[in-house]
Design a protein around this motif. Structure first.
Motif, PDB file in Angstrom:
ATOM      1  N   GLY A   1       2.439   1.472  13.527  1.00 17.92           N
ATOM      2  CA  GLY A   1       2.150   2.734  12.857  1.00 17.92           C
ATOM      3  C   GLY A   1       0.703   2.797  12.395  1.00 17.92           C
ATOM      4  N   PHE A   2       0.259   3.994  12.074  1.00 18.19           N
ATOM      5  CA  PHE A   2      -1.076   4.266  11.551  1.00 18.19           C
ATOM      6  C   PHE A   2      -0.911   4.565  10.065  1.00 18.19           C
ATOM      7  N   HIS A   3      -1.773   3.991   9.242  1.00 21.04           N
ATOM      8  CA  HIS A   3      -1.691   4.204   7.799  1.00 21.04           C
ATOM      9  C   HIS A   3      -2.739   5.231   7.409  1.00 21.04           C
TER      10      HIS A   3
ATOM     11  N   HIS B   1      -8.207   9.702   5.729  1.00 24.11           N
ATOM     12  CA  HIS B   1      -8.739   8.360   5.540  1.00 24.11           C
ATOM     13  C   HIS B   1      -7.642   7.472   6.099  1.00 24.11           C
ATOM     14  N   GLY B   2      -7.934   6.718   7.142  1.00 22.25           N
ATOM     15  CA  GLY B   2      -6.866   5.997   7.814  1.00 22.25           C
ATOM     16  C   GLY B   2      -7.193   4.559   8.142  1.00 22.25           C
TER      17      GLY B   2
ATOM     18  N   VAL C   1       2.600   6.314   9.318  1.00 19.40           N
ATOM     19  CA  VAL C   1       3.172   7.321  10.218  1.00 19.40           C
ATOM     20  C   VAL C   1       3.188   6.738  11.632  1.00 19.40           C
ATOM     21  N   PRO C   2       4.169   7.117  12.429  1.00 22.05           N
ATOM     22  CA  PRO C   2       4.184   6.640  13.812  1.00 22.05           C
ATOM     23  C   PRO C   2       3.056   7.294  14.600  1.00 22.05           C
TER      24      PRO C   2
END
Length: 196
Positions: free
Chosen positions: A36-38, A52-53, A28-29
């Motif tokens: 981006g961040f997962h 959980h990222g 996601v942006p």
């Protein structure tokens, strides 16, 4: 037909092996960031946002700002830099709603569990309320750690969970996460986030 053929949304995981080689990340942006961040959105009580990222290596966000809800996060791997502070594996950090965050980086990447008290919508610093507490509170999870008592939750050892509590369990070795009430009862060394 309008919208009748949509596939049902998969349920959010109630348990995660945090040591798994692969995770079902969704990229996601992140406003103001170079990458981006997962994330995988996890099961939570209504209104909360729990993930959980993973911040990929080289991630940085130079835009000052924050969230209008409280945040808690535990670093599972790597290092996360917020302003002048560095957070490492086992650091549990609380950042109050409205606190301004300055530069954030993860030079080698970082994996986290994060709890937001509501929608995780980032706002530039000039859109945050004046006078919000700018500080974060951090404890390192380990034997004898004095855990946090926060506005939305109390962190407690696994053998001190009140009956009927709701929340999350993080295993003592940070290898697993689950909603309280799924899987085995928490063990004494586990960390339990009991919702208020």
């Amino acid at each position: 037909m309008s919208g009748g053929n949509r596939a049902p949304r998969a349920p959010r995981p109630e348990q995660v092996d945090l040591t798994a080689a692969r995770h079902p990340w969704q990229e996601v942006p992140m406003p103001g960031a170079n990458l981006g961040f997962h994330l995988t959105r996890l099961a939570s009580r209504s209104g909360a946002f729990v993930v959980h990222g993973h911040f990929p290596p080289g991630f940085s966000r130079d835009v000052a700002g924050g969230y209008l809800v409280d945040e808690e996060f535990v670093v599972l791997a790597g290092e996360l830099h917020l302003g002048d502070a560095t957070y490492r594996r086992g650091d549990l950090t609380y950042i109050p709603a409205g606190a301004v965050r300055t530069r954030m980086t993860a030079p080698g990447g970082a994996t986290v569990l994060a709890w937001f008290g509501g929608p995780a919508v980032f706002h530039p610093a000039d859109q945050l309320p004046a006078g919000a507490a700018p500080v974060a509170e951090t404890v390192h999870l380990g034997p004898g750690a004095v855990l946090l008592d926060l506005p939305g939750a109390t962190w407690t050892p696994g053998d001190q969970v009140p009956g009927g509590a709701t929340g999350d369990v993080v295993s003592a070795d940070l290898s697993g996460w689950r909603r309280l009430g799924t899987g085995p009862a928490p063990r004494p060394g586990d960390y339990v986030r009991v919702e208020k």
